[in-house]
Write a protein that holds these residues in place. Structure first.
Motif, PDB file in Angstrom:
ATOM      1  N   ASP A 189      -8.832  13.222  -4.614  1.00 20.54           N
ATOM      2  CA  ASP A 189      -8.178  12.604  -5.809  1.00 20.54           C
ATOM      3  C   ASP A 189      -7.143  13.305  -6.520  1.00 20.54           C
ATOM      4  O   ASP A 189      -6.071  12.927  -6.915  1.00 20.54           O
ATOM      5  CB  ASP A 189      -9.367  12.253  -6.618  1.00 20.54           C
ATOM      6  N   ARG A 215      -3.763  13.059  -4.778  1.00 23.75           N
ATOM      7  CA  ARG A 215      -3.288  11.727  -5.046  1.00 23.75           C
ATOM      8  C   ARG A 215      -2.656  11.799  -6.228  1.00 23.75           C
ATOM      9  O   ARG A 215      -1.436  10.941  -6.396  1.00 23.75           O
ATOM     10  CB  ARG A 215      -4.297  10.595  -4.624  1.00 23.75           C
ATOM     11  N   GLU A 216      -3.115  12.397  -7.309  1.00 24.64           N
ATOM     12  CA  GLU A 216      -2.752  12.338  -8.537  1.00 24.64           C
ATOM     13  C   GLU A 216      -1.592  13.215  -8.721  1.00 24.64           C
ATOM     14  O   GLU A 216      -0.374  12.765  -9.297  1.00 24.64           O
ATOM     15  CB  GLU A 216      -3.797  12.824  -9.657  1.00 24.64           C
ATOM     16  N   ARG A 217      -1.416  14.379  -8.110  1.00 28.16           N
ATOM     17  CA  ARG A 217      -0.354  15.293  -8.179  1.00 28.16           C
ATOM     18  C   ARG A 217       0.861  14.409  -7.418  1.00 28.16           C
ATOM     19  O   ARG A 217       1.880  14.481  -7.784  1.00 28.16           O
ATOM     20  CB  ARG A 217      -0.429  16.367  -7.124  1.00 28.16           C
ATOM     21  N   VAL A 218       0.520  13.798  -6.340  1.00 24.44           N
ATOM     22  CA  VAL A 218       1.743  13.068  -5.610  1.00 24.44           C
ATOM     23  C   VAL A 218       2.135  12.070  -6.393  1.00 24.44           C
ATOM     24  O   VAL A 218       3.327  11.514  -6.645  1.00 24.44           O
ATOM     25  CB  VAL A 218       1.224  12.715  -4.007  1.00 24.44           C
ATOM     26  N   GLU A 219       1.423  11.116  -7.163  1.00 24.03           N
ATOM     27  CA  GLU A 219       2.004  10.035  -7.873  1.00 24.03           C
ATOM     28  C   GLU A 219       2.634  10.695  -9.445  1.00 24.03           C
ATOM     29  O   GLU A 219       3.693   9.936  -9.565  1.00 24.03           O
ATOM     30  CB  GLU A 219       0.799   9.197  -8.428  1.00 24.03           C
ATOM     31  N   ALA A 220       1.936  11.539  -9.747  1.00 24.20           N
ATOM     32  CA  ALA A 220       2.733  12.478 -10.856  1.00 24.20           C
ATOM     33  C   ALA A 220       4.209  12.821 -10.306  1.00 24.20           C
ATOM     34  O   ALA A 220       5.257  12.631 -11.077  1.00 24.20           O
ATOM     35  CB  ALA A 220       1.948  13.575 -11.269  1.00 24.20           C
ATOM     36  N   LYS A 221       4.528  13.274  -9.150  1.00 24.71           N
ATOM     37  CA  LYS A 221       5.710  13.788  -8.679  1.00 24.71           C
ATOM     38  C   LYS A 221       6.506  12.749  -8.624  1.00 24.71           C
ATOM     39  O   LYS A 221       7.715  12.796  -8.726  1.00 24.71           O
ATOM     40  CB  LYS A 221       5.317  14.650  -7.352  1.00 24.71           C
ATOM     41  N   ARG A 222       6.166  11.874  -8.010  1.00 24.15           N
ATOM     42  CA  ARG A 222       6.795  10.343  -7.729  1.00 24.15           C
ATOM     43  C   ARG A 222       7.383   9.888  -9.005  1.00 24.15           C
ATOM     44  O   ARG A 222       8.555   9.652  -9.147  1.00 24.15           O
ATOM     45  CB  ARG A 222       5.886   9.156  -7.108  1.00 24.15           C
ATOM     46  N   LEU A 223       6.530   9.845 -10.162  1.00 29.55           N
ATOM     47  CA  LEU A 223       7.223   9.431 -11.367  1.00 29.55           C
ATOM     48  C   LEU A 223       8.126  10.364 -12.114  1.00 29.55           C
ATOM     49  O   LEU A 223       9.037   9.995 -12.590  1.00 29.55           O
ATOM     50  CB  LEU A 223       6.208   9.301 -12.375  1.00 29.55           C
ATOM     51  N   GLU A 224       7.739  11.676 -11.657  1.00 29.13           N
ATOM     52  CA  GLU A 224       8.729  12.510 -12.324  1.00 29.13           C
ATOM     53  C   GLU A 224      10.169  12.235 -11.544  1.00 29.13           C
ATOM     54  O   GLU A 224      11.185  12.631 -11.980  1.00 29.13           O
ATOM     55  CB  GLU A 224       8.252  13.867 -11.925  1.00 29.13           C
TER      56      GLU A 224
END
Length: 143
Positions: free
Chosen positions: A110, A113-122
């Protein structure tokens, strides 16, 4: 002796007839018997084990926490409280071990996944800023 294990949203355990408690902090493993002197320690990833007066052995895995032992009236009995963010009860250490490992692996997945999503948003925000700055530079170059 009374043992309480509490998490922010629930009382995980509230048991009255505890004969002995074992846990582990940064200095190593330790035991608490009825009448133990007042005591306070920080727990890391630890298993709190206790023996009921009827001889039953029980365990609770905790992920960080604070253990407080209070002697009680006249040095008899007493109370031990563990405040933790996460606790998992179990009567069998091997099944508790498997449950804890499965939970930790799920938590790690989890978090990944959260780090990947945060990186995508960044990255999307940086692209948007670069587009905006690029438009400003083009407009400034024309006029």
């Amino acid at each position: 002796m009374k043992l309480m294990i509490v998490a922010p949203l629930a009382v995980i355990l509230d048991e009255e007839d505890v004969a002995a408690i074992r846990a582990e902090d940064a200095s190593g493993s330790f035991g608490i018997l009825p009448g133990h002197a007042d005591f306070l320690t920080a727990l890391g990833l630890s298993v709190v084990s206790w023996t009921s007066r009827d001889g039953g052995r029980h365990h609770c895995a905790v992920r960080r926490g604070v253990l407080t032992a209070e002697r009680g009236d006249g040095g008899k009995g007493g109370r031990v409280t563990v405040a933790t963010r996460e606790a998992i009860l179990g009567d069998d250490l091997s099944s508790l071990h498997e449950t804890v490992l499965a939970r930790f692996e799920a938590d790690l997945e989890d978090e990944r996944r959260e780090r990947v999503e945060a990186k995508r948003l960044e990255l999307a925000a940086i692209r948007q800023i670069m587009r905006h700055l690029g438009d400003g530079f083009r407009d400034g170059a024309r006029g």
